[in-house]
Design a protein around this motif. Structure first.
Motif, PDB file in Angstrom:
ATOM      1  N   TRP A   1      -6.167   8.104 -11.385  1.00 54.94           N
ATOM      2  CA  TRP A   1      -5.586   7.299 -12.454  1.00 54.94           C
ATOM      3  C   TRP A   1      -6.714   6.603 -13.223  1.00 54.94           C
ATOM      4  CZ3 TRP A   1      -0.066   5.984 -12.794  1.00 54.94           C
ATOM      5  CH2 TRP A   1       0.724   6.607 -11.816  1.00 54.94           C
ATOM      6  N   ARG A   2      -6.498   6.344 -14.497  1.00 53.37           N
ATOM      7  CA  ARG A   2      -7.400   5.502 -15.283  1.00 53.37           C
ATOM      8  C   ARG A   2      -6.803   4.106 -15.323  1.00 53.37           C
ATOM      9  NH1 ARG A   2      -6.905   7.718 -19.858  1.00 53.37           N
ATOM     10  NH2 ARG A   2      -5.786   6.099 -21.017  1.00 53.37           N
ATOM     11  N   ALA A   3      -7.464   3.151 -14.691  1.00 54.23           N
ATOM     12  CA  ALA A   3      -6.894   1.818 -14.509  1.00 54.23           C
ATOM     13  C   ALA A   3      -7.680   0.760 -15.280  1.00 54.23           C
ATOM     14  CB  ALA A   3      -6.864   1.449 -13.024  1.00 54.23           C
ATOM     15  N   ALA A   4      -6.975  -0.272 -15.730  1.00 56.76           N
ATOM     16  CA  ALA A   4      -7.599  -1.401 -16.423  1.00 56.76           C
ATOM     17  C   ALA A   4      -6.942  -2.683 -15.946  1.00 56.76           C
ATOM     18  CB  ALA A   4      -7.455  -1.257 -17.934  1.00 56.76           C
TER      19      ALA A   4
ATOM     20  N   ASP B   1       0.829  -1.208   0.000  1.00 56.71           N
ATOM     21  CA  ASP B   1       0.000   0.000   0.000  1.00 56.71           C
ATOM     22  C   ASP B   1       0.863   1.259   0.000  1.00 56.71           C
ATOM     23  OD1 ASP B   1      -2.043  -1.825   0.123  1.00 56.71           O
ATOM     24  OD2 ASP B   1      -2.503  -1.472   2.245  1.00 56.71           O
ATOM     25  N   ALA B   2       1.944   1.230   0.774  1.00 62.42           N
ATOM     26  CA  ALA B   2       2.864   2.372   0.812  1.00 62.42           C
ATOM     27  C   ALA B   2       3.556   2.553  -0.534  1.00 62.42           C
ATOM     28  CB  ALA B   2       3.898   2.166   1.917  1.00 62.42           C
ATOM     29  N   LEU B   3       3.847   1.441  -1.210  1.00 58.25           N
ATOM     30  CA  LEU B   3       4.505   1.502  -2.519  1.00 58.25           C
ATOM     31  C   LEU B   3       3.650   2.296  -3.502  1.00 58.25           C
ATOM     32  CD1 LEU B   3       6.929   0.091  -4.225  1.00 58.25           C
ATOM     33  CD2 LEU B   3       5.077  -1.329  -5.095  1.00 58.25           C
ATOM     34  N   PHE B   4       2.365   1.983  -3.576  1.00 60.26           N
ATOM     35  CA  PHE B   4       1.505   2.685  -4.524  1.00 60.26           C
ATOM     36  C   PHE B   4       1.304   4.145  -4.121  1.00 60.26           C
ATOM     37  CE2 PHE B   4       0.422  -1.644  -5.836  1.00 60.26           C
ATOM     38  CZ  PHE B   4       0.454  -1.493  -7.213  1.00 60.26           C
ATOM     39  N   ALA B   5       1.242   4.410  -2.822  1.00 59.40           N
ATOM     40  CA  ALA B   5       1.113   5.794  -2.373  1.00 59.40           C
ATOM     41  C   ALA B   5       2.334   6.611  -2.791  1.00 59.40           C
ATOM     42  CB  ALA B   5       0.930   5.839  -0.858  1.00 59.40           C
ATOM     43  N   ARG B   6       3.503   6.018  -2.693  1.00 61.84           N
ATOM     44  CA  ARG B   6       4.726   6.725  -3.070  1.00 61.84           C
ATOM     45  C   ARG B   6       4.793   6.914  -4.577  1.00 61.84           C
ATOM     46  NH1 ARG B   6       8.857   3.459   1.043  1.00 61.84           N
ATOM     47  NH2 ARG B   6       8.719   4.969   2.772  1.00 61.84           N
ATOM     48  N   ILE B   7       4.377   5.901  -5.336  1.00 65.07           N
ATOM     49  CA  ILE B   7       4.345   6.037  -6.792  1.00 65.07           C
ATOM     50  C   ILE B   7       3.438   7.198  -7.188  1.00 65.07           C
ATOM     51  CG2 ILE B   7       3.530   4.943  -8.924  1.00 65.07           C
ATOM     52  CD1 ILE B   7       4.472   2.259  -7.727  1.00 65.07           C
ATOM     53  N   ASP B   8       2.287   7.268  -6.561  1.00 61.92           N
ATOM     54  CA  ASP B   8       1.352   8.352  -6.858  1.00 61.92           C
ATOM     55  C   ASP B   8       1.967   9.708  -6.538  1.00 61.92           C
ATOM     56  OD1 ASP B   8      -1.303   9.437  -7.520  1.00 61.92           O
ATOM     57  OD2 ASP B   8      -1.437   9.866  -5.379  1.00 61.92           O
TER      58      ASP B   8
ATOM     59  N   PRO C   1      -5.074  -2.418  -5.747  1.00 66.79           N
ATOM     60  CA  PRO C   1      -4.340  -1.338  -6.418  1.00 66.79           C
ATOM     61  C   PRO C   1      -5.168  -0.595  -7.464  1.00 66.79           C
ATOM     62  CG  PRO C   1      -2.954  -3.285  -6.228  1.00 66.79           C
ATOM     63  CD  PRO C   1      -4.336  -3.704  -5.819  1.00 66.79           C
ATOM     64  N   ALA C   2      -5.965  -1.323  -8.260  1.00 69.69           N
ATOM     65  CA  ALA C   2      -6.748  -0.664  -9.305  1.00 69.69           C
ATOM     66  C   ALA C   2      -7.769   0.288  -8.703  1.00 69.69           C
ATOM     67  CB  ALA C   2      -7.435  -1.709 -10.184  1.00 69.69           C
ATOM     68  N   GLU C   3      -8.450  -0.163  -7.664  1.00 70.43           N
ATOM     69  CA  GLU C   3      -9.439   0.693  -7.012  1.00 70.43           C
ATOM     70  C   GLU C   3      -8.769   1.902  -6.363  1.00 70.43           C
ATOM     71  OE1 GLU C   3     -11.665  -1.641  -4.273  1.00 70.43           O
ATOM     72  OE2 GLU C   3     -12.586  -2.899  -5.818  1.00 70.43           O
TER      73      GLU C   3
ATOM     74  N   TYR D   1      -3.310  -8.579 -14.478  1.00 72.13           N
ATOM     75  CA  TYR D   1      -2.373  -7.556 -14.920  1.00 72.13           C
ATOM     76  C   TYR D   1      -3.025  -6.183 -14.909  1.00 72.13           C
ATOM     77  CZ  TYR D   1       0.331 -11.594 -16.331  1.00 72.13           C
ATOM     78  OH  TYR D   1       1.025 -12.770 -16.320  1.00 72.13           O
ATOM     79  N   LEU D   2      -2.398  -5.267 -14.201  1.00 71.44           N
ATOM     80  CA  LEU D   2      -2.894  -3.911 -14.049  1.00 71.44           C
ATOM     81  C   LEU D   2      -2.109  -2.943 -14.925  1.00 71.44           C
ATOM     82  CD1 LEU D   2      -4.311  -1.502 -12.468  1.00 71.44           C
ATOM     83  CD2 LEU D   2      -2.394  -1.680 -10.858  1.00 71.44           C
ATOM     84  N   SER D   3      -2.819  -2.063 -15.605  1.00 68.47           N
ATOM     85  CA  SER D   3      -2.178  -0.943 -16.288  1.00 68.47           C
ATOM     86  C   SER D   3      -2.955   0.315 -15.942  1.00 68.47           C
ATOM     87  CB  SER D   3      -2.152  -1.159 -17.814  1.00 68.47           C
ATOM     88  OG  SER D   3      -3.451  -1.386 -18.311  1.00 68.47           O
ATOM     89  N   ALA D   4      -2.260   1.420 -15.731  1.00 71.04           N
ATOM     90  CA  ALA D   4      -2.926   2.646 -15.301  1.00 71.04           C
ATOM     91  C   ALA D   4      -2.184   3.871 -15.833  1.00 71.04           C
ATOM     92  CB  ALA D   4      -2.982   2.702 -13.774  1.00 71.04           C
ATOM     93  N   VAL D   5      -2.954   4.921 -16.099  1.00 72.43           N
ATOM     94  CA  VAL D   5      -2.406   6.191 -16.562  1.00 72.43           C
ATOM     95  C   VAL D   5      -2.913   7.285 -15.639  1.00 72.43           C
ATOM     96  CG1 VAL D   5      -2.239   7.845 -18.459  1.00 72.43           C
ATOM     97  CG2 VAL D   5      -2.415   5.387 -18.951  1.00 72.43           C
ATOM     98  N   LYS D   6      -2.012   8.135 -15.153  1.00 71.54           N
ATOM     99  CA  LYS D   6      -2.415   9.203 -14.250  1.00 71.54           C
ATOM    100  C   LYS D   6      -3.008  10.363 -15.046  1.00 71.54           C
ATOM    101  CE  LYS D   6      -1.030  11.749 -10.143  1.00 71.54           C
ATOM    102  NZ  LYS D   6       0.011  11.951  -9.115  1.00 71.54           N
ATOM    103  N   GLN D   7      -4.253  10.721 -14.689  1.00 70.10           N
ATOM    104  CA  GLN D   7      -4.966  11.773 -15.406  1.00 70.10           C
ATOM    105  C   GLN D   7      -4.699  13.153 -14.834  1.00 70.10           C
ATOM    106  OE1 GLN D   7      -7.075  10.621 -18.199  1.00 70.10           O
ATOM    107  NE2 GLN D   7      -5.599   9.047 -17.647  1.00 70.10           N
ATOM    108  N   SER D   8      -4.575  13.235 -13.526  1.00 72.26           N
ATOM    109  CA  SER D   8      -4.423  14.550 -12.896  1.00 72.26           C
ATOM    110  C   SER D   8      -3.700  14.431 -11.562  1.00 72.26           C
ATOM    111  CB  SER D   8      -5.779  15.185 -12.683  1.00 72.26           C
ATOM    112  OG  SER D   8      -6.593  14.383 -11.849  1.00 72.26           O
TER     113      SER D   8
END
Length: 294
Positions: free
Chosen positions: A253-256, A187-194, A244-246, A287-294
């Motif tokens: 992010w736009r996630a798929a 959870d911390a990993l994704f927060a830091r990525i963001d 992670p996607a949610e 497999y997750l892919s996501a693009v940051k929108q804002s």
């Protein structure tokens, strides 16, 4: 068993799994319809001196009996290759490979001019990788930067110290990683990525669904894991964690999500039916892919 702050090299614990993934990439590269070409994978295996893994890549019959021969590494590697190249094709010039292991993408992908690839991993893993690639005079196709730090520590500071710029878009990967992190660390990993990602950044990861297949794997480990000599049930963390996607969607992010079967259809490579609990488990990777929108 895992412990807080545990370490490894390429022939022990978590590092050994990277060695078997390299063996899988080497085997995939030999296929007539190979999804990837990794000329360095076999060099890593041979350079390790590990007899079990070396036998695995030299004996096709032994490989065919391995749980890793289901074909998922070919699909996974192709998915992440496409992820990086798509981002680069859209103008992203900064890549971060989390827990890089024996990933050789800085050397084998056709990166555009000005691309910087940061590889994060533990010291012994990166040292081994550098030695093998130096011995064959390999030249990276991008500006490759080692970042020696454990992902359970303050890796953002180490990344920035290595020249990372959080103000420009980044393409991230967490390949074959999440199951080796405690829930809180994931959870911390994704927060830091963001926090480190400018709009336009891209993220990809894969995750195993821990359920009945994992429990079956634990019960059958003595027989089913003898071809790898790695007890994944002692390396995986199964505690609670965010989806992670949610979570990324909530952060803008736009996630798929794609299933293994969907990747198999996308790349025209049917998955081999898992012959045991491990094979069944890996064939259910998401497999997750996501693009940051804002």
């Amino acid at each position: 068993m895992r412990s807080e702050g545990d370490t490894w090299d390429v022939v022990s614990r978590v590092g050994r799994t990277a060695l078997f993934v390299a063996a899988s990439r080497a085997a995939e590269s030999k296929q007539a319809d190979a999804l990837i070409q990794d000329e360095f994978a076999a060099l890593f295996v041979e350079g390790s001196g590990d007899p079990d893994t070396i036998r695995l890549i030299n004996d096709p019959e032994l490989w065919a009996q391995s749980s890793l021969s289901t074909g998922f590494i070919g699909l996974r590697s192709k998915f992440f290759d496409d992820h990086f190249l798509a981002a680069a094709g859209n103008g992203v010039r900064q890549a971060v490979i989390l827990a890089a292991g024996l990933d050789a993408r800085a050397y084998r992908l056709d990166w555009p001019l000005g691309m910087v690839v940061f590889e994060i991993d533990q010291l012994k893993v990166l040292e081994f990788k550098r030695e093998v690639l130096t011995d064959v005079d390999a030249t990276p196709k991008a500006d490759r930067q080692d970042v020696v730090v454990d992902l359970r520590e303050d890796w953002p500071s180490a990344l920035i110290d290595a020249g990372f710029d959080p103000d420009v878009p980044t393409v991230w990967s967490a390949e074959g990683l999440l199951m080796y992190l405690p829930g809180a660390a994931q959870d911390a990993l994704f927060a830091r990525i963001d926090e480190l990602s400018a709009p336009g950044s891209r993220m990809a990861s894969d995750a195993v669904e821990i359920g009945d297949d994992f429990r079956m794997l634990a019960e059958q480990q003595a027989q089913q894991l003898r071809d790898t000599q790695v007890d994944l049930t002692e390396l995986f963390y199964t505690d609670d964690r965010l989806d992670p996607a949610e979570w990324l969607t909530a952060q803008g992010w736009r996630a798929a999500i794609a299933s293994s079967d969907e990747l198999a259809e996308r790349y025209g490579r049917p998955l081999t039916a898992g012959r045991d609990a491990l094979g069944q488990l890996v064939n259910k990777i998401k497999y997750l892919s996501a693009v940051k929108q804002s």
